[in-house]
Design a protein around this motif. Structure first.
Motif, PDB file in Angstrom:
ATOM      1  N   LYS A   1       0.828  -1.249   0.247  1.00  0.00           N
ATOM      2  CA  LYS A   1       0.689   0.282  -0.157  1.00  0.00           C
ATOM      3  C   LYS A   1       0.747   0.957   0.002  1.00  0.00           C
ATOM      4  CE  LYS A   1      -3.635   2.735   2.606  1.00  0.00           C
ATOM      5  NZ  LYS A   1      -4.635   2.507   4.222  1.00  0.00           N
TER       6      LYS A   1
ATOM      7  N   GLU B   1       1.615   5.619   1.151  1.00  0.00           N
ATOM      8  CA  GLU B   1       0.565   5.778   1.934  1.00  0.00           C
ATOM      9  C   GLU B   1       1.786   6.954   1.079  1.00  0.00           C
ATOM     10  OE1 GLU B   1       0.139   4.471   6.255  1.00  0.00           O
ATOM     11  OE2 GLU B   1       1.118   2.415   5.433  1.00  0.00           O
TER      12      GLU B   1
ATOM     13  N   TRP C   1       5.853   3.378   1.936  1.00  0.00           N
ATOM     14  CA  TRP C   1       5.267   1.850   2.389  1.00  0.00           C
ATOM     15  C   TRP C   1       6.290   1.100   2.712  1.00  0.00           C
ATOM     16  CZ3 TRP C   1       7.927   3.809  -2.259  1.00  0.00           C
ATOM     17  CH2 TRP C   1       6.878   4.321  -3.329  1.00  0.00           C
TER      18      TRP C   1
END
Length: 413
Positions: free
Chosen positions: A31, A33, A401
């Motif tokens: 993901k 961010e 990450w």
């Protein structure tokens, strides 16, 4: 001072440490961010992406202890931000940047009230940067900046004829300029081309340089004094096959120091000649494998090397399917000893994390759309977080990450 004048590499066949079957073959996505973003411009909290000489542009991001340090060569400045994007400090060349607004505001408010305000807690330092090409920071929050000297102070290496024109500037935690580091330490002659700089948990500086015939690693003490000079000659790298060493080609991909021990990790890619079956004429050079060597500076010995798995790229057509092995780039090592490798692919990037003992391999994908980016820079923090500086046509984003949470889930003896 201990000086290793020349490394004598073993050329006999080595018995490589192979990874066990306890590997993680599942590849998931990490993901992305976004922590904060910067607008383009010349102000202290903005990013100056564009430059009149794009080939000379360089920007980098390092993260330590929750602070983000961004070097912007176009504006000749280094900014320190919190994880929320709040500006903490700035070092800047006043010829290329306006006086920070918080400096002017603080002066006015102190004059009116007699007390410092929130703006006064931010730090600014003027320094005549020329061309910043790298940064690092240590546990003391000392900042190390790779910069070019003015052209009139360039020197020439008497043996190679290479220009020596880069030094490492040192600034204390409050922004005070301390000195510059050259090959011999404080005030030394300039370095050959600096590929990267690192700091250890002992606040030691390591400068990795590349010359015409070798890589050179300079290892300095906490006070900036030279401890080791270690050359890695291109024509003396270890061979995969002693009997046919002339058929193998070895190239250094990267050299990274350990955070806790006086050791170096050297990634070497090996290729071999190929010949046409009928004519026996050389037809090309094919990549064979990647090996990671550990060199102990105290014993001057190599430890058991690791064979690093390659990335498999499959190209399919209507009638055939070809699988190509591609070497990963060596991104770095964490404080806990995990090795990180990275490679651009169709998804963005493939990240491979290898445990210290080599018995666990974790692969993940970073989703980055290169087509939308003008510039990007990716780095690894000491605690295993991958950070990125992603610049598109609208803004520059600071992202991360959380790969640290992945490697923490694996118990390594």
């Amino acid at each position: 001072m201990k000086n290793i004048l020349k490394l004598i590499f073993f050329t006999c066949a080595v018995s490589f440490f192979l990874f066990s079957c306890d590997t993680d073959s599942i590849v998931g996505n990490l993901k992305t961010e976004e922590l904060f973003s910067l607008n383009y411009g010349n102000y202290e909290d903005e990013f100056h992406l564009y430059t009149s000489e794009p080939a000379d542009y360089f920007s980098s991001l390092v993260m330590r202890d929750g602070f983000f340090y961004i070097a912007d060569s176009a504006s000749k400045k280094v900014n320190q931000f919190s994880s929320y994007g709040d500006l903490v400090s700035i070092l800047y060349n006043p010829e290329n940047n306006p006086i920070p607004s918080f400096v002017q505001l603080s002066d006015i408010e102190v004059a009116n009230t007699g007390f410092p305000t929130e703006a006064a807690t931010k730090r600014s330092t003027e320094y005549p940067f020329n061309k910043i090409t790298g940064i690092s920071t240590d546990a003391r929050q000392y900042l190390y900046v790779v910069d070019y000297l003015p052209e009139g102070r360039y020197e020439t290496d008497s043996e190679s004829g290479q220009l020596l024109r880069q030094v490492v500037l040192r600034f204390s935690a409050d922004g005070t300029f301390i000195d510059y580091i050259g090959q011999q330490g404080p005030g030394g002659i300039p370095f050959p081309t600096i590929k990267n700089i690192y700091t250890t948990n002992n606040n030691e500086l390591i400068t990795v340089c590349i010359s015409t015939d070798k890589y050179i690693v300079y290892w300095f003490s906490e006070d900036g004094f030279l401890k080791y000079t270690i050359p890695f000659y291109f024509d003396q790298l270890p061979s995969l096959n002693a009997e046919n060493s002339s058929e193998n080609f070895a190239s250094i991909g990267n050299i990274v120091p350990d955070y806790n021990q006086q050791k170096l990790y050297i990634k070497i890619d090996y290729s071999f000649m190929t010949y046409d079956a009928s004519s026996q004429v050389q037809s090309g050079i094919n990549y064979e494998k990647t090996v990671l060597y550990t060199f102990d500076l105290l014993t001057e010995q190599y430890e058991e090397p690791l064979v690093v798995p390659s990335y498999e790229e499959t190209i399919s057509s209507e009638y055939s399917k070809e699988v190509y092995n591609i070497p990963y780039d060596f991104l770095g090592i964490t404080e806990s000893g995990w090795y990180f490798f990275i490679l651009a692919n169709k998804e963005g990037y493939s990240v491979m994390m290898i445990a210290p003992n080599g018995e666990k391999i974790v692969k993940r994908n970073l989703k980055i759309n290169d087509s939308d980016l003008i510039y990007y820079n990716i780095s690894l923090s000491y605690n295993g977080i991958i950070t990125g500086l992603l610049s598109d046509s609208q803004k520059t984003s600071v992202v991360w990450w959380r790969t640290d949470s992945i490697i923490e889930n694996f118990f390594v003896e």
